[in-house]
Design an enzyme around this catalytic site. Structure first.
Site, mmCIF file in Angstrom:
data_model
loop_
_atom_site.group_PDB
_atom_site.id
_atom_site.type_symbol
_atom_site.label_atom_id
_atom_site.label_comp_id
_atom_site.label_asym_id
_atom_site.label_seq_id
_atom_site.Cartn_x
_atom_site.Cartn_y
_atom_site.Cartn_z
ATOM 1 N N HIS A 170 0.773 -1.117 -0.181
ATOM 2 C CA HIS A 170 -0.047 0.082 -0.090
ATOM 3 C C HIS A 170 0.923 1.274 -0.070
ATOM 4 O O HIS A 170 1.029 1.943 1.054
ATOM 5 C CB HIS A 170 -0.889 0.059 1.152
ATOM 6 C CG HIS A 170 -1.647 1.039 1.142
ATOM 7 N ND1 HIS A 170 -3.030 1.007 1.804
ATOM 8 C CD2 HIS A 170 -1.891 2.161 0.629
ATOM 9 C CE1 HIS A 170 -4.022 1.960 1.734
ATOM 10 N NE2 HIS A 170 -3.440 2.982 0.953
ATOM 11 N N HIS A 200 -11.333 3.639 -5.136
ATOM 12 C CA HIS A 200 -10.942 4.355 -3.980
ATOM 13 C C HIS A 200 -12.059 5.701 -3.937
ATOM 14 O O HIS A 200 -12.558 5.920 -5.064
ATOM 15 C CB HIS A 200 -9.628 5.190 -4.145
ATOM 16 C CG HIS A 200 -9.060 6.047 -2.661
ATOM 17 N ND1 HIS A 200 -9.924 7.173 -2.337
ATOM 18 C CD2 HIS A 200 -8.127 5.732 -1.626
ATOM 19 C CE1 HIS A 200 -9.279 7.449 -1.107
ATOM 20 N NE2 HIS A 200 -8.370 6.461 -0.928
ATOM 21 N N HIS A 206 -10.818 0.815 -1.172
ATOM 22 C CA HIS A 206 -10.847 1.753 -0.218
ATOM 23 C C HIS A 206 -12.250 2.331 -0.254
ATOM 24 O O HIS A 206 -12.608 3.025 -1.288
ATOM 25 C CB HIS A 206 -9.781 2.607 -0.024
ATOM 26 C CG HIS A 206 -10.107 3.970 0.769
ATOM 27 N ND1 HIS A 206 -9.135 4.634 1.157
ATOM 28 C CD2 HIS A 206 -11.217 4.584 0.997
ATOM 29 C CE1 HIS A 206 -9.608 5.624 2.079
ATOM 30 N NE2 HIS A 206 -10.794 5.621 1.797
ATOM 31 N N HIS A 232 -6.756 -1.017 4.694
ATOM 32 C CA HIS A 232 -6.901 -0.523 6.058
ATOM 33 C C HIS A 232 -8.196 -0.955 6.398
ATOM 34 O O HIS A 232 -9.170 0.195 6.575
ATOM 35 C CB HIS A 232 -6.620 1.069 6.210
ATOM 36 C CG HIS A 232 -6.936 1.952 5.040
ATOM 37 N ND1 HIS A 232 -8.357 1.916 4.192
ATOM 38 C CD2 HIS A 232 -6.263 2.703 4.321
ATOM 39 C CE1 HIS A 232 -8.218 2.826 3.452
ATOM 40 N NE2 HIS A 232 -7.184 3.141 3.211
ATOM 41 N N HIS A 275 -6.456 13.897 2.251
ATOM 42 C CA HIS A 275 -7.484 14.035 1.518
ATOM 43 C C HIS A 275 -8.298 15.209 1.079
ATOM 44 O O HIS A 275 -9.344 15.634 0.834
ATOM 45 C CB HIS A 275 -8.808 13.129 2.304
ATOM 46 C CG HIS A 275 -8.335 11.648 2.421
ATOM 47 N ND1 HIS A 275 -8.383 10.823 1.441
ATOM 48 C CD2 HIS A 275 -7.746 10.865 3.441
ATOM 49 C CE1 HIS A 275 -8.004 9.627 1.773
ATOM 50 N NE2 HIS A 275 -7.633 9.690 3.085
#
Length: 567
Positions: A133, A218, A245, A271, A319
Site C-alpha cells: 500500500h 477508492h 478503499h 486498512h 484527503h
C-alpha cells in the site's frame, strides 16, 4: 571435545532448542531445527574453516554458489531454523549445509573459489518485506524503505499530485508508462496499480495492457457499486488484484451494498479497520468474509495513547479537506474510532487481519511497516499472553510466524508475486535482510537485493575499517550502475508481460508477471486465515467476533522506540 553452550553460540550462533530475544521486546524465537553439522560448521576468517582445501573446494563456478550466508537463523512463515543459505545468479539456490563436499559430510551447498561469504553467525535472516500500500509521492521513499528492510513496493501515484497524495492510483497508460520507466531506475521491486474507479471497462483495460498489475477502487475517485462491479469484471478477465478503499460516508451504499457488489469475488481490502477509510463505522466486518483479503496500514498499529490525536491532522492533509468546514470535520471524525482501532490489534493477533502495509506519506510511514508489526506483536503478548502453541515464556514461534507473514508471504500471494518474492525459499529472488537480534525489526545490518548487498550500515568511507563514525545507512554497489537492473524486478500484468511493452519502454531490469490473483481466498493467507463473524455496534462502535468483545488498552510505552533513535 564438546563446546559449552555459551562458547558454541559465540562462535557459530544459536542451535536447536536455543531461544533468541527479538530487540527489546518480550518476543522470543526458538530454533526448531539445525541443518549445519556439529563439528563441520563453516566459518570465514583468519584461522577459520573456509580456506582452500578445507571448507572451500576446487570446483568451478558452475558447481558452486555465488554467495553463502553462513550459520544463519532463518525466520520465516514456514519455520525458524539454523542453516547456511546459498545464492546463485541472484536467487536462493540452497538452504542447508555449506562447505567442501570433497572433505566434509552432508554438504548440500558447495563453496568454491568463486564463492563470496557473508558471516551470519548470531544473526537473523528474513525475507525482504513487501509493502502493498504505497503512494508513490516521492522517490526518496525507496531508500527509506530499503533501510527498514522493505524490498518490494506495490502501489500507485505520480509524485506529490493531489490525487496521489490521497490514492494509490497511477491513472492512465501515459502515467503508467512513465512510472514504469522510473521504476526501472530504482533499486527496489515495484508493481504499479492503476485507477479502478470507473463504471465502464475500456479505461480500466487499457491501464492493465499498459502494465498495471492491479487496480485501486477508492472513495475519493468513487467507490460505487457500479464501479466496484466493473473493476472486478475487468480484474477477472486479466487475472489482476483489486485493492479497495470503500465509501466512508455511505453515500452510495453501506458495507452490505459493497459486499453485494463484490459478489463473492476476491478483493484486497485496504486498512480494514477504517481509520484509513471505508464504510463508517463497520468496514471492519469485511475481515470475516472468505473472499476478502484484509490488511491494515501502520499509523493505527499498534494502538497507543497518541493514535487518536495524530489522525485528525493526517486526514485533513491527505484527503484535501478543510478544517473550517463542518462537513469535512464530520467526515474525518467519523473515521477515527477508539473502539475499532483497539479491536484491530486483537484481530491481528488472532489472525483475522492478514497483512500490514504503510500507506506511505498518505496517513502512513513507509519506513515503519516492520517496526510497527513487531511492536504490535509485543503489545499483544503483554496484554493477551502467549498464543496457543507457544509452549514457554521463551518460545513465541507461533506468534512470530503469524506476524512475519503479514508483510512478506501474504502480500506476495495477494498480488500474485509469491513465485518470485515473499519468503526465504529455494528458487525465489534473493531479497534477504540480515539483522543483529538486538536490532531486530528496527535497524537491519545488511539488505541483500537479488543476491547483492544493496544497502548497509556503513561507517566513514575514509576510515581504516568499516565501522568508525559517522555510521549510517548508505546505498551499496548493488544499488548503482547497471548492477541495480540485475538485482531488482518490475512486475507487470500477464497481458503486458507477453507483449512488447518492455522493448517499447526500453526497460532493462528483471521483469516478473503477476499470476493467480483471482483464485485465492482468505484461507490462503498463511497463519492469518481466521474468518470470524464480526459485529459492530452502530452507537458504541464496540466490536465483537463470534460474540466476544474485542478490545485492548492503548500502550503508553513501546519497545523498539526511543532506545534506538536519538533523533
Amino acid at each position: 571435545m564438546l563446546l559449552s553452550k555459551h562458547d558454541y553460540a559465540s562462535l557459530f550462533g544459536p542451535t536447536i532448542g536455543d531461544s533468541v530475544r527479538l530487540a527489546d521486546t518480550e518476543l522470543w524465537i526458538r530454533i526448531e531445527k539445525d541443518f549445519t553439522v556439529y563439528g563441520e560448521e563453516v566459518k570465514f576468517g583468519g584461522g577459520k574453516v573456509i580456506r582452500d582445501g578445507m571448507g572451500q573446494g576446487q570446483m568451478s563456478s558452475k558447481d558452486c554458489v555465488d554467495l553463502v550466508l553462513t550459520n544463519a537463523v532463518i525466520l520465516d512463515y514456514w519455520g525458524i531454523i539454523k542453516a547456511d543459505i546459498g545464492i546463485n545468479n541472484g536467487r536462493i539456490s540452497g538452504i542447508g549445509k555449506a562447505g567442501n563436499p570433497d572433505v566434509q559430510p552432508n554438504v548440500t551447498i558447495s563453496i568454491g573459489p568463486g564463492t563470496e561469504i557473508i558471516a551470519a553467525e548470531g544473526k537473523i535472516v528474513t525475507a525482504g518485506g513487501i509493502d502493498a500500500h504505497v503512494h508513490f509521492i516521492c522517490p526518496q521513499q525507496v531508500e527509506e524503505a530499503l533501510c527498514s528492510g522493505i524490498t518490494t513496493f506495490i502501489g500507485g501515484g505520480t509524485g506529490p499530485a493531489t490525487g496521489s497524495n490521497a490514492t494509490t492510483c497511477t491513472p492512465g497508460p501515459w502515467f503508467i508508462s512513465r512510472m514504469l520507466q522510473v521504476a526501472d531506475t530504482l533499486p527496489i521491486n515495484i508493481g504499479v496499480t492503476g485507477k479502478g474507479s470507473a463504471s465502464f471497462p475500456d479505461a480500466l483495460e487499457e491501464q492493465i495492457i499498459a502494465g498495471a498489475i492491479g487496480l485501486k477502487v477508492h472513495e475519493d475517485w468513487g467507490a460505487t457499486p457500479a464501479a466496484i462491479d466493473c473493476c472486478l469484471n475487468v480484474a477477472d478477465r486479466f487475472d489482476i488484484q483489486v485493492s479497495m478503499h470503500t465509501d466512508t460516508l455511505n453515500e452510495s451504499g453501506f458495507v452490505e451494498d459493497t459486499l453485494s457488489a463484490i459478489k463473492g469475488r476476491t478483493v484486497h481490502a485496504y486498512h480494514t479497520e477504517g481509520a484509513g477509510g471505508g464504510h463508517s463505522p463497520d468496514i471492519i466486518r469485511m475481515c470475516g468474509f472468505s473472499n476478502v483479503l484484509p490488511s491494515s496500514t501502520n499509523p493505527t498499529m499498534p494502538y497507543t495513547v497518541n493514535t487518536i490525536d495524530e489522525h485528525l491532522d493526517m486526514m485533513m492533509i491527505c484527503h484535501n479537506l478543510n478544517p473550517n468546514l463542518p462537513e469535512d470535520m464530520a467526515f474525518s471524525e467519523s473515521r477515527i474510532r477508539r473502539e475499532t482501532i483497539a479491536a484491530e490489534d486483537v484481530l491481528h493477533d488472532l489472525g483475522a487481519l492478514s497483512m500490514i502495509s504503510s500507506d506511505s506519506q498518505a496517513m502512513g510511514r513507509v519506513g515503519e511497516v516492520i517496526l510497527r508489526t513487531w511492536q504490535t506483536a509485543h503489545k499483544m503478548k503483554q496484554q493477551r499472553g502467549s498464543l496457543l502453541g507457544d509452549a514457554t515464556r521463551y518460545d513465541d514461534n507461533v506468534r512470530v510466524k503469524r506476524y512475519i507473514a503479514k508483510y512478506t508471504i501474504n502480500p506476495a500471494i495477494t498480488h500474485g508475486i509469491s513465485h518470485e518474492v515473499g519468503s526465504v525459499e529455494i528458487g525465489k529472488l534473493a531479497d534477504l535482510v540480515l539483522w543483529s537480534p538486538v536490532f531486530f525489526g528496527v535497524k537491519p545490518e545488511l539488505i541483500i537485493k537479488g543476491g547483492m548487498i544493496i544497502s548497509s550500515v556503513m561507517g566513514d568511507p575514509n576510515a581504516s575499517i568499516p565501522t568508525p563514525q559517522p555510521v549510517h545507512y548508505r546505498l551499496m554497489f548493488g544499488a548503482r550502475g547497471k548492477a541495480k537492473h540485475a538485482t531488482r524486478m518490475t512486475f507487470l500484468s500477464q497481458v503486458a508481460y507477453n507483449s512488447e511493452l518492455t522493448d517499447y519502454l526500453k526497460l532493462v531490469s528483471l521483469i516478473g508477471e503477476v499470476r493467480h490473483c483471482r483464485n485465492i481466498q482468505k484461507k490462503h493467507m498463511i497463519n492469518n486465515s481466521w474468518q470470524p463473524v464480526i459485529e459492530v455496534d452502530s452507537q458504541t462502535y464496540q466490536v465483537r467476533a463470534n460474540g466476544e468483545l474485542l478490545t485492548c488498552e492503548p500502550a503508553s510505552v513501546l519497545p523498539m522506540s526511543q532506545r534506538y533513535f536519538l533523533f
